[in-house]
Write an enzyme that holds these catalytic residues in place. Structure first.
Site, PDB file in Angstrom:
ATOM      1  N   LYS A  54       0.838  -1.208   0.000  1.00  0.00           N
ATOM      2  CA  LYS A  54       0.000   0.000   0.000  1.00  0.00           C
ATOM      3  C   LYS A  54       0.873   1.258   0.000  1.00  0.00           C
ATOM      4  CE  LYS A  54      -3.797  -2.425   2.247  1.00  0.00           C
ATOM      5  NZ  LYS A  54      -4.617  -2.681   3.437  1.00  0.00           N
ATOM      6  N   GLN A  98      -4.563  -1.231   9.543  1.00  0.00           N
ATOM      7  CA  GLN A  98      -4.456  -2.573   8.953  1.00  0.00           C
ATOM      8  C   GLN A  98      -5.083  -3.611   9.884  1.00  0.00           C
ATOM      9  OE1 GLN A  98      -3.498  -3.227   5.872  1.00  0.00           O
ATOM     10  NE2 GLN A  98      -3.761  -5.426   6.093  1.00  0.00           N
ATOM     11  N   ASP A 121     -10.890   2.957   3.868  1.00  0.00           N
ATOM     12  CA  ASP A 121     -11.232   1.530   3.762  1.00  0.00           C
ATOM     13  C   ASP A 121     -12.740   1.340   3.569  1.00  0.00           C
ATOM     14  OD1 ASP A 121      -9.243  -0.459   3.727  1.00  0.00           O
ATOM     15  OD2 ASP A 121      -8.747  -0.092   5.834  1.00  0.00           O
TER      16      ASP A 121
HETATM   17  N1  GUN Z   1      -6.777  -6.695   6.112  1.00  0.00           N
HETATM   18  C1  GUN Z   1      -7.147  -7.480   5.078  1.00  0.00           C
HETATM   19  N2  GUN Z   1      -7.754  -6.743   4.112  1.00  0.00           N
HETATM   20  C2  GUN Z   1      -7.764  -5.470   4.567  1.00  0.00           C
HETATM   21  C3  GUN Z   1      -8.248  -4.249   4.019  1.00  0.00           C
HETATM   22  O1  GUN Z   1      -8.815  -4.170   2.923  1.00  0.00           O
HETATM   23  N3  GUN Z   1      -8.052  -3.145   4.792  1.00  0.00           N
HETATM   24  C4  GUN Z   1      -7.449  -3.196   6.012  1.00  0.00           C
HETATM   25  N4  GUN Z   1      -7.329  -2.051   6.698  1.00  0.00           N
HETATM   26  N5  GUN Z   1      -7.000  -4.309   6.539  1.00  0.00           N
HETATM   27  C5  GUN Z   1      -7.153  -5.441   5.815  1.00  0.00           C
END
Ligand code: GUN
Length: 289
Positions: A54, A98, A121
């Site tokens: 990311k 996350q 998100d």
């Molecule tokens: N963990 C697994 N997928 C995601 C996601 O799309 N966003 C976040 N913040 N954590 C995750």
């Protein structure tokens, strides 16, 4: 029949190249850099990889990412305080925590603390509520990425029998809402579904988001179906596996996403788009929300 492979990697690259230009135009108008705070707690290797991807993707598009790598011992109160601080910070336009979080932290409480306008998100109850009402603002990245992949292929979703397997807040539930919003007829299946096989046999569009390789037998797939595999599981040998057995599914489906290189790259790309949207909103350059 041999399915057409839906190439998420190439589409993601194309969107990111366009996004890079849009970010440059935005900065000329708004005079600030779209900025994303990325919070990682602990040292889970999979989460570390996702977060690294990311941050890299942000840098490649000209989006500033600010790293908050915190120890596993971080308390819920400390995390809530950090989110408060980021909510009040005018130089931060998006905040991502996350997941999964350590067991000592209430995930729902944390997600609800993020300012919905910075919730890139799309997991805040307000953003999920807006999606449920059919007037989305910041949309969960994976389901939105699936919708964009299908649109790119020119697949019309109206009236299709869509079956989503998995009911997580991250993927399954918002995926069902996205499909409902484009007038697919949606069935949502989960671990207590009595006959998964029967539901899947009806599906014109199958989206599997269980994270359990082998949960779906290729023989259940309707001939000519569109099959989207959101499951990602790392095998003992270190290879990535989807929920669906690729080679046999390819003999039945009309369209199929690979793992890796299908939905995954689109998830990160939608996060970048959401960050730009949050920054545009902050600058008064959009009317959404
Ligand atoms: N963990 C697994 N997928 C995601 C996601 O799309 N966003 C976040 N913040 N954590 C995750």
């Amino acid at each position: 029949m041999t399915a057409k492979i839906i190439d998420g990697k190439t589409l993601a690259q194309k969107i990111r190249a366009e996004l890079k230009e849009t970010v440059q135009h935005f900065m000329k108008k708004a005079h600030f850099v779209p900025s994303l705070a990325v919070i990682l707690i602990g040292e889970d290797p999979a989460s570390q990889v996702y977060v690294k991807n990311k941050r890299r993707a942000c840098a490649a598009c000209g989006i500033r990412s600010v790293a908050y790598d915190l120890p596993l011992s971080t308390s819920q109160t400390q995390l809530l305080e950090l989110i408060d601080q980021l909510n009040a910070d005018p130089t931060i336009h998006g905040t991502l925590v996350q997941l999964p979080l350590p067991k000592s932290i209430d995930t729902a409480l944390i997600l609800e603390k993020i300012d919905p306008k910075k919730d890139v998100d799309g997991f805040h109850p307000l953003n999920l509520g807006l999606l449920a009402q059919g007037r989305p603002f910041l949309r969960p990245c994976t389901p939105y990425g699936v919708i964009r992949l299908l649109a790119q292929e020119g697949i019309a979703l109206r009236g299709l029998e869509a079956v989503v397997v998995g009911t997580s807040t991250i993927v399954g539930k918002p995926m069902a809402l996205e499909l409902l919003n484009v007038k697919s007829t949606v069935t949502l299946c989960h671990s207590a579904t009595r006959s998964l096989a029967e539901a899947i046999q009806r599906a014109d569009l199958l989206v599997s988001a269980m994270g359990q390789p082998g949960i779906i037998q290729s023989a259940w797939i309707k001939k000519g179906a569109i099959v989207i595999d959101v499951g990602i599981t790392r095998s003992a040998q270190g290879t990535l596996q989807g929920d669906i057995e690729f080679a046999t599914a390819q003999q039945r489906a009309a369209y199929l996403t690979p793992v890796p290189g299908g939905v995954g790259p689109m998830t990160v790309t939608m996060l970048l788009e959401n960050t730009l949207l949050a920054a545009q909103h902050c600058a008064g350059l959009t009317s959404s929300g």
